[in-house]
Design an enzyme around this catalytic site. Structure first.
Site, PDB file in Angstrom:
ATOM      1  N   GLU A   1       0.820  -1.212   0.000  1.00  0.00           N
ATOM      2  CA  GLU A   1       0.000   0.000   0.000  1.00  0.00           C
ATOM      3  C   GLU A   1       0.854   1.263   0.000  1.00  0.00           C
ATOM      4  OE1 GLU A   1      -3.331   0.398  -0.247  1.00  0.00           O
ATOM      5  OE2 GLU A   1      -3.560  -1.753  -0.542  1.00  0.00           O
ATOM      6  N   ASP A   2       1.759   1.354  -0.963  1.00  0.00           N
ATOM      7  CA  ASP A   2       2.535   2.576  -1.176  1.00  0.00           C
ATOM      8  C   ASP A   2       3.609   2.852  -0.133  1.00  0.00           C
ATOM      9  OD1 ASP A   2       1.368   3.132  -3.488  1.00  0.00           O
ATOM     10  OD2 ASP A   2       0.193   4.851  -2.815  1.00  0.00           O
ATOM     11  N   ALA A   3       3.846   1.923   0.777  1.00  0.00           N
ATOM     12  CA  ALA A   3       4.909   2.175   1.742  1.00  0.00           C
ATOM     13  C   ALA A   3       6.253   2.011   1.044  1.00  0.00           C
ATOM     14  CB  ALA A   3       4.797   1.210   2.907  1.00  0.00           C
TER      15      ALA A   3
END
Lengths: 375, 599
Positions: free
Chosen positions: B217-219
């Protein structure tokens, strides 16, 4: 037969009959197992005492509702036959609106007609025809207080009316006029003196709306084939009159106007209509809501005998608790009215108890324990 | 006949509008009319609008005559030599500024290739259709416009080197990146706005892969050693300000260490950093609650009676101290005077911000992400040639967002780093991707940028080849240190006795209406009650009249103000409910409580 007897009382009749039918010819031991499992499943499907069914129903319908706002297709169909769908329609139904945005009917027909016999003529005869549908021109002559109307013979023929029919319809609609037939239309003369000049204009406009033929309120018709039978879809609804037509299959014909259904067929039919309409919208959006939530909402709307919307004027105003009513829109009105009659709040429902920070009487907060103190 | 309007006012009529407009334009290009004037012929309403006022958005374009741009090679060489300037070519009528209205009458060619005889103008560069921030994105023509907008927005939040005189400034909320770098993949705009004077990011070695699921999730995942080498490190500056205000009656605030008898005296420990003048010393390490500037104020609401009252004459404590959760080092102390002649003390606090889990980073392509994990270098994956990435970016961020420019910058940065030169990524005329690939191949790497990578923990070779390269990454100003917040107990509001709201006030996290409903839906009645217990009170209720009674602590006895000494019962309700009853009373509604034992 013996194995069934035990469950006859335990299971609802319809379910019991179904299981009985399905297990026909099975060895008794196997059928017994089936029955036991059905009974277990039945118990599991039962709602437990103290379950907040209303809130769960609201959440179950509200959650897909939030997704529906994102879907911006609120209307479906072509320009004339527009149908409200999606969230606006759900709101319309649950608010219990008297005037719905797009009333609609699905008219099922009896045998020879459902196979397509006379379908076009039948459809046209259902459609409300006003004068403006069968004329080409209206012109007023102020000086002579005359209005000249030219007929559209083609349209008249298609609809199946004659000019004398039109003339008599117009004659009935207004007082103080005389109508003469002309070659291609009719000539209306307004009786009376100079003071009637204003009447000429008024009548000229109003005459276009004069009802001539068909069922009042049916604005558009669309015969379509559904499966292997013809039905007529209409814009505009008039259940009372349509059900009276001899060609119509009154057992299947429906309207989407819930108020009308309640008036014509009674509140039980309206309840079923609420369920069907809400379900239709939800299914059309590809969402899935358990039937029982919708049924509960429909019951809430209809149990008083009239349709009550889920609004501050509808079911909320029926709540027993002042505090609960006040917590939902227009609080001051409710408090002042309650103070005028000295209303008592028994604090028996959820909202009031949340306000007072008391355990809410659902779930674990419902049962009370009484301890017998030994003396 | 067409009507002519000058700045919206009717001035006259002309017979041949088109001729008039052409004449107007040519006079303007000759310099006989102001170059600020724009003319627009509306052929639908058949009138001419001449505008010369302020506030019109105008942009420069090269004038085209008969399909040939007026700007020639000669102009360019003269410009390069400095023989002529920008204003000279405007005066020559080679370049003119059009406003939105005159643009309607113009046919503007995008590139020289498509230039035809009908064209009236040609773009100086396609880059001029973007704003400043968007033109700083390399290869932007390869990505969706929406992403480039986000990318542009993100750059405005990037930490960098915003001014060089920051040491003498007292700006609010300042962040400075410690070792900012110039991007390796650049656009023309970088040169135009001289980014080497205020860069706002750092070039990082990026691997596009997943790592233990910590970049879902975009981390993003960051190399711990890179951080220790100073990557992404920044300082946060915030001033504390105190002023010696003057009040009516000759009373004055005093900046000093407060006396112990001052109303609201904190504790000796809180004042420990203050010097004799009441101001903290430089380089003091301060934490939450520490006083930075000691100050006392005169007592409030001095009535004539109080003047003789010793207790009322004591001064109030009004020191400036560090708010909840703040820490830092005193950077700079400034003692001065303001416009009114009042003594003014400003203290700048500095706090070093080392990247930590939750800090926000982004590339220039709208590919933002927060740090999900900081991995020791020993555990980081490494390539066959021993390169260890600074940052691991998740490949799942790319397909749905279609930020191809992000992927091209990666390869561009790699070539730049290996070849030792900057790569031009200017939108619409950048170095082609194919050339980059060829150069990469000639530098001894795989043409498509992927490399053999080994698991840093097990040493095993990954089955997939990993896309590794160099990218310009920006540290954004949203750092967890400024946002992290939790509370168990804490301050309450005076009116409602409910927890305060917001991080600054150490507030609670609201369990709202819909959250409440979930508790009810679960039938968790007592849990719900416990959650809402924050403003629980016990009120004495008069059994006779049903109103709230009074508890007299002195006599340890409750009595009803209306009925007197009658039976009083203590009831537990939320304080909000008690308030509501009060409000009913103010509406002249009598809320009578009828008590009954529940059990």
């Amino acid at each position: 037969m013996g194995i069934y007897q035990e469950y006859k009382e335990k299971l609802p009749l319809s379910l019991f009959e179904e299981v009985k039918e399905k297990t026909k010819g099975m060895p008794a031991s196997k059928a017994k197992k089936v029955l036991a499992r059905v009974y277990k499943a039945y118990l599991n499907a039962k709602v437990e005492a103290g379950e907040s069914v209303g809130l769960v129903a609201a959440e179950s319908l509200g959650e897909p509702g939030t997704q529906m706002t994102l879907n911006t297709f609120h209307f479906a169909g072509v320009a004339e036959m527009n149908v409200t769908v999606g969230l606006p329609r759900i709101i319309e139904i649950l608010d219990g609106r008297k005037e719905i945005k797009t009333p609609m009917m699905e008219i099922y027909l009896k045998n020879p007609y459902s196979k397509g016999k006379d379908i076009k003529r039948l459809a046209l005869s259902i459609k409300e025809t006003t004068l403006k549908d069968v004329i080409t021109e209206v012109s007023a002559n102020i000086a002579e207080k005359k209005i000249e109307v030219k007929f559209n013979k083609e349209n008249m023929k298609e609809i199946g009316i004659t000019s004398s029919h039109v003339i008599s319809a117009c004659g009935k609609a207004f007082k103080g006029i005389s109508i003469k037939k002309t070659d291609d239309g009719m000539l209306i003369k307004i009786k009376g003196g100079e003071d009637k000049i204003n009447e000429v204009y008024k009548i000229k406009e109003r005459i276009k709306e004069v009802y001539i033929k068909g069922v009042k309120g049916i604005k558009q018709i669309l015969p379509v084939k559904r499966g292997d039978e013809f039905i007529i879809i209409t814009a505009g609804s008039n259940l009372n009159e349509v059900l009276g037509l001899k060609e119509v299959d009154e057992t299947r014909t429906v309207s989407n106007d819930i108020y009308e259904i309640a008036n014509v067929l009674g509140v039980e039919a309206a309840r079923q209509a609420v369920i069907n309409e809400v379900n239709k919208i939800i299914e059309a959006q590809g969402l899935n809501v358990d039937m029982r939530h919708i049924m509960l909402i429909a019951d809430t709307m209809c149990f008083s005998g009239n349709i009550k919307g889920i609004t501050r004027y509808g079911v909320v105003s029926e709540k027993a608790s002042v505090l609960a009513r006040a917590s939902f829109e227009t609080p001051i009105r409710h408090i002042i009215n309650a103070s005028l009659v000295g209303e008592v709040d028994k604090l028996s429902s959820i909202v009031e108890n949340v306000m007072l920070n008391q355990p809410v009487p659902v779930g674990t907060g419902l049962p009370g324990l009484v301890v017998k103190v030994r003396k | 006949m067409s009507e002519v309007y000058l700045n919206g006012k009717f001035v006259g009529e002309v017979d041949e509008p088109l001729v008039f407009v052409e004449q107007f334009k040519s006079e303007r290009r000759k310099g006989n009319l102001s170059e600020n004037a724009n003319i627009f012929y509306n052929d639908r309403s058949n009138d001419i609008m001449v505008e010369s006022g302020k506030g019109r958005a105008r942009r420069p374009l090269i004038v085209v005559k008969d399909g040939i741009p007026l700007l020639t090679e000669k102009h360019i060489s003269q410009l390069e030599k400095g023989e002529i300037s920008w204003s000279d070519i405007i005066q020559q009528g080679v370049i003119e500024f059009l406003d939105a209205a005159e643009e309607e009458n113009a046919l503007i060619a995008f590139t020289e290739k498509e230039l035809r005889s009908e064209h009236t103008h040609i773009e100086i560069s396609p880059l001029t259709m973007f704003g400043l921030a968007t033109s700083l994105i390399p290869y932007a023509n390869h990505s969706p416009a929406a992403r480039m907008n986000i990318g542009g927005k993100n750059q405005k939040q990037a930490l960098g080197f915003y001014v060089s005189n920051f040491l003498t400034r007292m700006d609010m909320d300042v962040n400075l990146l410690h070792t900012p770098q110039v991007p390796l993949v650049r656009t023309t705009m970088h040169d135009i706005y001289s980014d080497e004077k205020h860069p706002a990011g750092q070039n990082m070695v990026v691997a596009v892969m997943s790592y233990e699921g910590y970049n879902m999730e975009d981390a993003i995942i960051i190399n711990k050693s890179s951080i220790e080498r100073g990557m992404g490190r920044s300082s946060y500056y915030r001033p504390s300000i105190a002023e010696e205000l003057r009040y009516s009656g000759g009373l004055v605030d005093e900046i000093s260490i407060p006396d112990k008898d001052v109303k609201g005296y904190k504790s000796e420990h809180d004042y420990r950093h203050l010097e004799k003048d009441g101001v903290i010393y430089s380089e003091a390490v301060v934490g939450e609650g520490d006083v930075v500037i000691g100050k006392t104020s005169p007592p409030r609401f001095l009535s004539s009676l109080d003047e003789y009252n010793l207790a009322a004459a004591t001064r109030r404590e009004s020191s400036v101290s560090l708010a909840h959760g703040e820490k830092g080092v005193i950077d700079f102390v400034l003692i001065t005077e303001n416009e009114e002649g009042n003594k003014l003390v400003q203290v700048r606090i500095r706090d070093q911000r080392i990247p930590e889990v939750g800090d926000k980073f982004t590339s220039r392509h709208g590919q933002k992400g927060v740090v999900g994990l900081i991995v020791p270098e020993t555990d980081m994956p490494f390539t066959a040639s021993g390169i260890i990435p600074d940052l691991i970016f998740s490949p799942h961020g790319v397909p749905s967002r279609m930020t191809i420019s992000h992927m091209i910058e990666l390869i561009g940065g790699k070539v730049s780093g290996l070849a030792g030169r900057y790569i031009d990524g200017t939108t619409f005329h950048s170095e082609p991707e194919e050339d980059l690939r060829k150069e990469l191949l000639s530098l001894g790497f795989r043409e498509n940028g992927v490399e053999t990578v080994y698991n840093g923990q097990t040493g095993e070779q990954y089955k997939a080849k990993i896309y590794v390269g160099n990218m310009y990454y920006l540290k954004l100003k949203h750092m967890v240190a400024n946002k992290l917040h939790a509370r168990a107990r804490g301050p309450i509001q005076l009116l409602t006795r409910q927890p305060t709201e917001g991080r600054a006030k150490e507030g609670g996290l609201r369990l709202g209406e819909m959250e409440k409903d979930t508790f009810v839906a679960h039938g968790a009645s007592l849990l719900l009650k416990e959650r809402f217990d924050s403003d629980r009170t016990i009120v004495p209720v008069c059994e006779k009249c049903g109103l709230i009674a009074i508890y007299d602590e002195h006599k340890n006895k409750s009595y009803c103000p209306i009925c007197g000494d009658v039976e009083i019962t203590n009831v537990e309700v939320s304080y909000a409910f008690k308030l509501m009853l009060d409000e009913f009373k103010s509406l002249c509604v009598y809320p009578s409580l009828k008590l009954k034992n529940k059990y």
